[in-house]
Design an enzyme around this catalytic site. Structure first.
Site, mmCIF file in Angstrom:
data_model
loop_
_atom_site.group_PDB
_atom_site.id
_atom_site.type_symbol
_atom_site.label_atom_id
_atom_site.label_comp_id
_atom_site.label_asym_id
_atom_site.label_seq_id
_atom_site.Cartn_x
_atom_site.Cartn_y
_atom_site.Cartn_z
ATOM 1 N N CYS A 162 0.814 -1.059 -0.057
ATOM 2 C CA CYS A 162 -0.029 -0.028 -0.078
ATOM 3 C C CYS A 162 0.878 1.357 -0.060
ATOM 4 O O CYS A 162 0.213 2.330 -0.114
ATOM 5 C CB CYS A 162 -1.033 0.068 1.161
ATOM 6 S SG CYS A 162 -0.102 -0.270 2.653
ATOM 7 N N THR A 203 56.431 18.955 32.089
ATOM 8 C CA THR A 203 55.241 19.664 31.788
ATOM 9 C C THR A 203 54.486 20.115 33.355
ATOM 10 O O THR A 203 54.145 19.587 34.025
ATOM 11 C CB THR A 203 54.341 18.533 31.319
ATOM 12 O OG1 THR A 203 54.774 18.284 30.081
ATOM 13 C CG2 THR A 203 52.974 19.434 30.737
ATOM 14 N N GLU A 228 46.713 2.235 29.257
ATOM 15 C CA GLU A 228 46.810 0.743 29.481
ATOM 16 C C GLU A 228 46.044 0.300 30.650
ATOM 17 O O GLU A 228 45.334 -0.891 30.440
ATOM 18 C CB GLU A 228 48.325 0.539 29.553
ATOM 19 C CG GLU A 228 48.549 -1.177 29.642
ATOM 20 C CD GLU A 228 50.102 -1.303 29.689
ATOM 21 O OE1 GLU A 228 50.566 -2.491 29.964
ATOM 22 O OE2 GLU A 228 50.773 -0.390 29.541
ATOM 23 N N ASP A 229 45.998 0.805 31.669
ATOM 24 C CA ASP A 229 45.255 0.427 32.881
ATOM 25 C C ASP A 229 43.711 0.514 32.537
ATOM 26 O O ASP A 229 42.843 -0.486 32.858
ATOM 27 C CB ASP A 229 45.227 1.483 34.136
ATOM 28 C CG ASP A 229 46.607 1.611 34.516
ATOM 29 O OD1 ASP A 229 47.197 0.476 34.574
ATOM 30 O OD2 ASP A 229 47.290 2.603 35.104
#
Length: 516
Positions: free
Chosen positions: A131, A456, A499-500
């Site tokens: 339809c 840093t 990595e953790d």
């Protein structure tokens, strides 16, 4: 006592006394609530601010052959089509599907474009049925030739709203705008004494069916909005926090582009600025007193949006008179304040609504049901797997360096402990900087002597009370491999690395896989 019928007759006869909420504040201060109730018939309110929970239903009309649309894009912004054959709902915050455009053009901008009379592109997809055989549409349309365009906003006109600041060391981007580090600014979003729900705080005249001003047209309140809350703390009768909300409806074809704006909050996403105003009939002295509230009487909290939690800590309580001065004192420091909403446009809304009533173009309505004024609280989403917080991680004993240490000694410490990052701390273990194995190699190559020359100093950190997924985003955003964990006194408690986080995700996935 007056009735709405009596006030409407006055409007019809041209005898009604209509004032804006700002004017009513002065009248109540000068003459008192009793005299104000006798003198004033209607108080008009207004607000013009970012209302993310907004959008519109569209009925596009049937094509020939007909189509049952399953995906709809308007100027590249997707609208939800799981309604019927040619109906769709477009949310204001939906971003553009092209990632190069993304947040710069979304549902809010599309709604403004339509109301401005612009032509927009319609791209529709379908799977085809017996339809509804057609499977695609590509055409251009305007508000004039869309069958129906009805704005339905699930949550507008917050009764009050928090002000926002940011205690972290980095700029953050939120629905409250850009927040500078170290509480460098405060943003707020309310029309204060003009705001609709602050002038009728117990919803004595406001409810389902109330006729309102909505984006330059006559609209209606459908009922309370989503997240409608009633039972919070109040000062001078008005809530200190967000509290009540409205669900609103209006015909987009009748709207005026002067009272709607599509916008983008930087790095957050699209939002829609909506102009809304509610007339408040002054039926008695109590309503007159409520509508006479001033900015000084409306308190709100300043929250720390640097804490990414559902319940953020309140920094201090203030009021809108103080916020509107452009500065406020926090912890002895002068901080700039700025509004996200427009008081000027809110006043235009109230003035325009006043004009409509004065000229007999707008009449008051009885609400079918008043908004609930008690018993409504906002339930939190129940997460079956709660977020893991940084403090819950199994952190190895932290290895740190002192600023006065020799670079060779720091290099040896990294090798001996098999680490690539060392937080640099003072004698009280407070963070001063961070040094990596790459920094050390660079220092050796350049024959640098002092650790302070290579470390840093502006360090991205993780707080103990932050979720791990937030830290993962932070690491990715800054393209770094790890961050120091610090407490609220900036003392170093450990390190968390990419990595953790990877190991943690793998462990979680393995546990969930084994339990299925």
């Amino acid at each position: 006592m007056k009735t709405i019928e009596e006030i409407n007759q006055k409007i019809k006869d041209g005898d009604a006394v209509v004032v804006t909420a700002v004017e009513m504040t002065r009248i109540v201060q000068e003459k008192g609530a009793e005299e104000a109730a006798k003198e004033v018939d209607v108080v008009t309110t207004g607000t013009f601010g970012a209302m993310c929970s907004s959008g519109a239903f569209f009925n596009f009309g049937h094509s020939d052959p007909p189509i049952k649309i399953s995906r709809t894009y308007l100027n590249g912004v997707e609208a939800y089509s799981g309604l019927a054959a040619v109906d769709a709902y477009l949310g204001a915050t939906q971003p553009h599907r092209n990632p190069d455009i993304g947040l710069d053009y979304g549902g809010a901008h599309l709604l403004e474009d339509l109301i401005r009379g612009k032509e927009v592109e319609l791209v529709a997809e379908a799977y085809g049925t017996d339809c509804y055989p057609r499977t695609d549409v590509h055409t251009f349309l305007s508000l004039e030739n869309i069958n129906q365009a009805v704005m339905v906003n699930p949550r507008n006109c917050y009764q009050n709203y928090a002000a926002a600041t940011n205690s972290t060391e980095e700029t953050i981007y939120t629905y409250m705008g850009t927040l500078l580090p170290q509480m460098g600014n405060v943003s707020y979003s309310s029309a204060g004494e003009l705001s609709p729900l602050l002038n009728d705080p117990y919803f004595q005249t406001i409810g389902m069916g109330t006729r309102i001003f909505l984006c330059g047209s006559q609209g209606y309140i459908l009922g309370e909005g989503t997240q409608h809350a009633t039972d919070g703390e109040r000062r001078n009768g008005v809530p200190v926090d967000s509290a009540g909300t409205l669900m609103l409806k209006g015909d987009m074809k009748q709207m005026d582009a002067e009272y709607i704006r599509g916008a983008t909050m930087p790095k957050y996403g699209p939002t829609l600025y909506v102009g809304a105003g509610i007339p408040i009939p002054v039926l008695n002295e109590d309503i007159a007193r409520r509508t006479g509230i001033s900015d000084q009487d409306i308190s709100c909290n300043i929250y720390d949006y640097g804490v990414p939690r559902r319940s953020r800590p309140a920094v201090m309580e203030t009021n809108y008179q103080e916020l509107r001065t452009g500065k406020i004192e926090i912890n002895g420091n002068e901080v700039q304040t700025s509004p996200l909403s427009s008081f000027k446009k809110a006043l235009e809304v109230a003035e325009e609504l006043k004009k409509w009533i004065d000229t007999g173009e707008f009449f008051l309505t009885h609400p079918v049901n008043n908004l609930p004024s008690s018993g409504c609280t906002v339930k939190p989403l129940d997460i079956k797997r709660p977020s893991i917080m940084v403090r819950d991680l199994k952190i190895k004993p932290v290895i740190t360096a002192r600023a006065e240490e020799a670079i060779s000694g720091v290099a040896r410490k990294m090798v001996d402990n098999n680490v690539n990052h060392l937080p640099v701390v003072d004698r009280a273990d407070r963070l001063m900087g961070i040094v990596t194995s790459w920094d050390i190699a660079h220092a050796v190559a350049k024959d640098s002597r002092k650790l302070t020359e290579v470390m840093t100093k502006k360090v991205v950190v993780a707080m103990e009370d932050e979720p791990v997924e937030l830290i993962a985003r932070r690491i990715d955003k800054h393209e770094i491999s790890g961050v120091p964990i610090v407490d609220r006194e900036n003392r170093v408690k450990g390190m968390i690395t990419a990595e953790d986080i990877s190991r943690l995700i793998c462990s979680q996935n393995n546990k969930e896989g084994g339990s299925q």
